[in-house]
Design a protein around this motif. Structure first.
Motif, PDB file in Angstrom:
ATOM      1  N   THR A  31      13.568  -6.859   6.642  1.00  0.00           N
ATOM      2  CA  THR A  31      13.993  -8.212   6.297  1.00  0.00           C
ATOM      3  C   THR A  31      15.122  -8.079   5.268  1.00  0.00           C
ATOM      4  OG1 THR A  31      12.622  -8.567   4.319  1.00  0.00           O
ATOM      5  CG2 THR A  31      11.565  -8.924   6.467  1.00  0.00           C
ATOM      6  N   PRO A  32      15.800  -9.181   4.935  1.00  0.00           N
ATOM      7  CA  PRO A  32      16.828  -9.093   3.889  1.00  0.00           C
ATOM      8  C   PRO A  32      16.269  -8.698   2.529  1.00  0.00           C
ATOM      9  CG  PRO A  32      17.101 -11.091   5.195  1.00  0.00           C
ATOM     10  CD  PRO A  32      15.787 -10.502   5.588  1.00  0.00           C
ATOM     11  N   TYR A  33      14.936  -8.751   2.365  1.00  0.00           N
ATOM     12  CA  TYR A  33      14.311  -8.453   1.080  1.00  0.00           C
ATOM     13  C   TYR A  33      13.819  -7.004   0.973  1.00  0.00           C
ATOM     14  CZ  TYR A  33      14.216 -13.545   1.098  1.00  0.00           C
ATOM     15  OH  TYR A  33      14.562 -14.874   1.195  1.00  0.00           O
ATOM     16  N   THR A  34      13.855  -6.252   2.066  1.00  0.00           N
ATOM     17  CA  THR A  34      13.377  -4.873   2.029  1.00  0.00           C
ATOM     18  C   THR A  34      14.223  -4.048   1.064  1.00  0.00           C
ATOM     19  OG1 THR A  34      12.751  -5.056   4.366  1.00  0.00           O
ATOM     20  CG2 THR A  34      12.784  -2.858   3.408  1.00  0.00           C
ATOM     21  N   VAL A  35      13.561  -3.294   0.204  1.00  0.00           N
ATOM     22  CA  VAL A  35      14.264  -2.471  -0.782  1.00  0.00           C
ATOM     23  C   VAL A  35      14.876  -1.257  -0.076  1.00  0.00           C
ATOM     24  CG1 VAL A  35      14.027  -1.060  -2.849  1.00  0.00           C
ATOM     25  CG2 VAL A  35      12.762  -3.210  -2.645  1.00  0.00           C
ATOM     26  N   VAL A  91       0.827  -1.198   0.000  1.00  0.00           N
ATOM     27  CA  VAL A  91       0.000   0.000   0.000  1.00  0.00           C
ATOM     28  C   VAL A  91       0.867   1.256   0.000  1.00  0.00           C
ATOM     29  CG1 VAL A  91      -2.120  -0.964   0.979  1.00  0.00           C
ATOM     30  CG2 VAL A  91      -0.245  -0.306   2.511  1.00  0.00           C
ATOM     31  N   GLY A  92       1.989   1.199   0.704  1.00  0.00           N
ATOM     32  CA  GLY A  92       2.880   2.350   0.754  1.00  0.00           C
ATOM     33  C   GLY A  92       3.522   2.646  -0.586  1.00  0.00           C
ATOM     34  N   LEU A  93       3.918   1.601  -1.321  1.00  0.00           N
ATOM     35  CA  LEU A  93       4.513   1.803  -2.636  1.00  0.00           C
ATOM     36  C   LEU A  93       3.524   2.479  -3.590  1.00  0.00           C
ATOM     37  CD1 LEU A  93       6.439  -1.565  -3.096  1.00  0.00           C
ATOM     38  CD2 LEU A  93       7.455   0.715  -2.843  1.00  0.00           C
ATOM     39  N   VAL A  94       2.261   2.081  -3.516  1.00  0.00           N
ATOM     40  CA  VAL A  94       1.242   2.714  -4.361  1.00  0.00           C
ATOM     41  C   VAL A  94       1.117   4.192  -4.026  1.00  0.00           C
ATOM     42  CG1 VAL A  94      -1.244   2.828  -4.804  1.00  0.00           C
ATOM     43  CG2 VAL A  94      -0.079   0.624  -4.839  1.00  0.00           C
ATOM     44  N   LEU A  95       1.021   4.501  -2.736  1.00  0.00           N
ATOM     45  CA  LEU A  95       0.844   5.893  -2.305  1.00  0.00           C
ATOM     46  C   LEU A  95       2.084   6.726  -2.608  1.00  0.00           C
ATOM     47  CD1 LEU A  95      -0.941   5.080   1.057  1.00  0.00           C
ATOM     48  CD2 LEU A  95      -1.983   6.143  -0.944  1.00  0.00           C
ATOM     49  N   LEU A  96       3.247   6.131  -2.476  1.00  0.00           N
ATOM     50  CA  LEU A  96       4.484   6.848  -2.794  1.00  0.00           C
ATOM     51  C   LEU A  96       4.596   7.088  -4.293  1.00  0.00           C
ATOM     52  CD1 LEU A  96       7.153   8.058  -1.843  1.00  0.00           C
ATOM     53  CD2 LEU A  96       8.144   5.755  -1.887  1.00  0.00           C
ATOM     54  N   ALA A  97       4.235   6.098  -5.093  1.00  0.00           N
ATOM     55  CA  ALA A  97       4.326   6.224  -6.548  1.00  0.00           C
ATOM     56  C   ALA A  97       3.453   7.344  -7.079  1.00  0.00           C
ATOM     57  CB  ALA A  97       3.935   4.902  -7.215  1.00  0.00           C
ATOM     58  N   HIS A  98       2.348   7.623  -6.381  1.00  0.00           N
ATOM     59  CA  HIS A  98       1.417   8.658  -6.825  1.00  0.00           C
ATOM     60  C   HIS A  98       1.489   9.902  -5.945  1.00  0.00           C
ATOM     61  CE1 HIS A  98      -0.591   6.098  -9.798  1.00  0.00           C
ATOM     62  NE2 HIS A  98      -0.457   5.114  -8.932  1.00  0.00           N
ATOM     63  N   GLY A  99       2.535  10.007  -5.140  1.00  0.00           N
ATOM     64  CA  GLY A  99       2.625  11.107  -4.194  1.00  0.00           C
ATOM     65  C   GLY A  99       3.373  12.327  -4.682  1.00  0.00           C
ATOM     66  N   GLY A 100       3.879  12.293  -5.912  1.00  0.00           N
ATOM     67  CA  GLY A 100       4.591  13.449  -6.439  1.00  0.00           C
ATOM     68  C   GLY A 100       6.101  13.286  -6.367  1.00  0.00           C
ATOM     69  N   THR A 101       6.795  13.998  -7.233  1.00  0.00           N
ATOM     70  CA  THR A 101       8.249  13.869  -7.345  1.00  0.00           C
ATOM     71  C   THR A 101       8.962  14.263  -6.061  1.00  0.00           C
ATOM     72  OG1 THR A 101       8.113  14.322  -9.715  1.00  0.00           O
ATOM     73  CG2 THR A 101      10.263  14.567  -8.682  1.00  0.00           C
ATOM     74  N   ALA A 151      17.904   3.590  -6.282  1.00  0.00           N
ATOM     75  CA  ALA A 151      17.694   3.377  -7.712  1.00  0.00           C
ATOM     76  C   ALA A 151      16.653   2.291  -7.947  1.00  0.00           C
ATOM     77  CB  ALA A 151      19.011   3.011  -8.387  1.00  0.00           C
ATOM     78  N   ARG A 152      16.718   1.239  -7.179  1.00  0.00           N
ATOM     79  CA  ARG A 152      15.733   0.162  -7.321  1.00  0.00           C
ATOM     80  C   ARG A 152      14.349   0.642  -6.900  1.00  0.00           C
ATOM     81  NH1 ARG A 152      15.235  -5.488  -4.022  1.00  0.00           N
ATOM     82  NH2 ARG A 152      13.514  -6.344  -5.230  1.00  0.00           N
ATOM     83  N   LEU A 153      14.293   1.461  -5.851  1.00  0.00           N
ATOM     84  CA  LEU A 153      13.006   1.980  -5.403  1.00  0.00           C
ATOM     85  C   LEU A 153      12.379   2.860  -6.484  1.00  0.00           C
ATOM     86  CD1 LEU A 153      10.825   2.355  -3.291  1.00  0.00           C
ATOM     87  CD2 LEU A 153      12.221   4.157  -2.242  1.00  0.00           C
ATOM     88  N   ARG A 154      13.169   3.725  -7.096  1.00  0.00           N
ATOM     89  CA  ARG A 154      12.638   4.571  -8.176  1.00  0.00           C
ATOM     90  C   ARG A 154      12.085   3.722  -9.317  1.00  0.00           C
ATOM     91  NH1 ARG A 154      17.397   7.579  -6.862  1.00  0.00           N
ATOM     92  NH2 ARG A 154      16.865   9.610  -5.927  1.00  0.00           N
ATOM     93  N   SER A 155      12.798   2.639  -9.648  1.00  0.00           N
ATOM     94  CA  SER A 155      12.351   1.746 -10.708  1.00  0.00           C
ATOM     95  C   SER A 155      11.024   1.082 -10.338  1.00  0.00           C
ATOM     96  CB  SER A 155      13.417   0.688 -10.987  1.00  0.00           C
ATOM     97  OG  SER A 155      12.980  -0.236 -11.950  1.00  0.00           O
ATOM     98  N   GLN A 194       8.761  11.514  -3.505  1.00  0.00           N
ATOM     99  CA  GLN A 194       9.560  10.361  -3.918  1.00  0.00           C
ATOM    100  C   GLN A 194      11.047  10.602  -3.710  1.00  0.00           C
ATOM    101  OE1 GLN A 194       8.091   9.973  -7.915  1.00  0.00           O
ATOM    102  NE2 GLN A 194       5.997   9.717  -7.156  1.00  0.00           N
ATOM    103  N   GLU A 195      11.523  11.794  -4.047  1.00  0.00           N
ATOM    104  CA  GLU A 195      12.939  12.103  -3.857  1.00  0.00           C
ATOM    105  C   GLU A 195      13.296  12.163  -2.374  1.00  0.00           C
ATOM    106  OE1 GLU A 195      15.354  12.119  -6.134  1.00  0.00           O
ATOM    107  OE2 GLU A 195      13.715  11.375  -7.384  1.00  0.00           O
ATOM    108  N   GLU A 196      12.374  12.677  -1.579  1.00  0.00           N
ATOM    109  CA  GLU A 196      12.602  12.717  -0.132  1.00  0.00           C
ATOM    110  C   GLU A 196      12.718  11.306   0.429  1.00  0.00           C
ATOM    111  OE1 GLU A 196      10.371  14.235   3.966  1.00  0.00           O
ATOM    112  OE2 GLU A 196       9.581  14.808   2.002  1.00  0.00           O
ATOM    113  N   ALA A 197      11.822  10.416  -0.029  1.00  0.00           N
ATOM    114  CA  ALA A 197      11.862   9.030   0.440  1.00  0.00           C
ATOM    115  C   ALA A 197      13.127   8.326  -0.013  1.00  0.00           C
ATOM    116  CB  ALA A 197      10.626   8.280  -0.051  1.00  0.00           C
TER     117      ALA A 197
END
Length: 267
Positions: A167-171, A142-152, A175-179, A155-158
């Protein structure tokens, strides 16, 4: 802020008393409130008495204080609270009935996601989310969706961090997060793979307000060992679209599903 720090206004001191409570400590003694709020015991006693008289706090038989029902009544007036939940509930229930897994509805508050509704069954995979809890945007579906639509700017702040790992899988790579955020905007959904716990995957989709702005996100959380999470994408998209329509959004010329989206059984 400690009592020795800069002087705080009366409103700030009152809010510090309320802010002393959290999901980890929903009940506090007077001395604990004073310590957690950074107040002298005398000041805490005066503010707690005023808040208790008004109904913002309640005291139980053991002497501990809890958040009072008066605050719950006020919270019910929040447009992103009960009103949104009421519009969403039929679609959340449908999503739960088709999956029998954890279903969430969440909104953004700064760089955090706050869960405002959850439906789960006894056999559903264990999750750490509860109604009212918050998690960093980057680590949940849910956070990725809200961040993706939250404005530039958001996103840059995050991406500037820190990106906390659970976990070892947390992004945690910007660069990967932006993708990932670009992919969310393209596909209309987010897939959060074992980012909070290492046994669960979240599939999330946006909920839009009347003007098309993303106001919330809906998700289903399933076990890694179960059926492929990708099979749930159409069902979660449809739930998000249904809630959006209930809020007054009308997609321009179509179903609102991204191209290629075709409703299929969720499970």
């Amino acid at each position: 802020m400690s009592a020795a720090g800069p002087a705080r206004s009366a409103a700030e001191r009152l809010l510090s008393v309320l802010g002393a409570f959290d999901h980890g400590r929903p009940a506090l003694t007077l001395s604990e409130i004073a310590r957690r709020a950074g107040l002298t015991l005398t000041t805490a006693h005066r503010l707690v008495a005023a808040l208790t008289d008004w109904g913002a706090l309640e005291r139980d038989e053991s002497g501990d204080y809890h958040i009072g029902l008066r605050l719950w009544e006020l919270a019910a007036l929040a447009p992103r609270g009960p009103a949104l939940r009421e519009a969403a509930m039929p679609f959340l229930e449908d999503l739960y009935e088709s999956t029998h897994e954890n279903v969430h509805l969440a909104v953004r508050d700064g760089r955090d996601v706050v869960y405002i509704e959850r439906i789960s069954g006894r056999s559903a995979v264990g999750v750490r989310s509860q109604v009212g809890t918050r998690w960093p945007l980057h680590a949940t579906g849910v956070g990725l969706v809200l961040l993706a639509h939250g404005g530039t700017a958001l996103q840059e702040e995050a991406c500037a961090g820190p990106l906390t790992a659970f976990t070892p899988y947390t992004v945690t790579d910007p660069a990967r997060l932006r993708s990932m955020l670009a992919q969310v905007r393209t596909t209309g959904c987010a897939l959060s793979d074992r980012q909070i716990t290492d046994d669960a995957v979240s599939v999330a989709a946006p909920v839009r307000g009347p003007r098309g702005e993303v106001v919330a996100s809906v998700s289903v959380v399933v076990p890694v060992a179960g059926a492929p999470a990708q099979t749930l994408i159409p069902a979660v998209r449809i739930a998000g679209l249904g809630i959006s329509r209930a809020l007054g959004w009308r997609p321009p010329g179509g179903t609102g599903l991204p191209s290629g989206g075709k409703p299929i059984a969720a499970r």
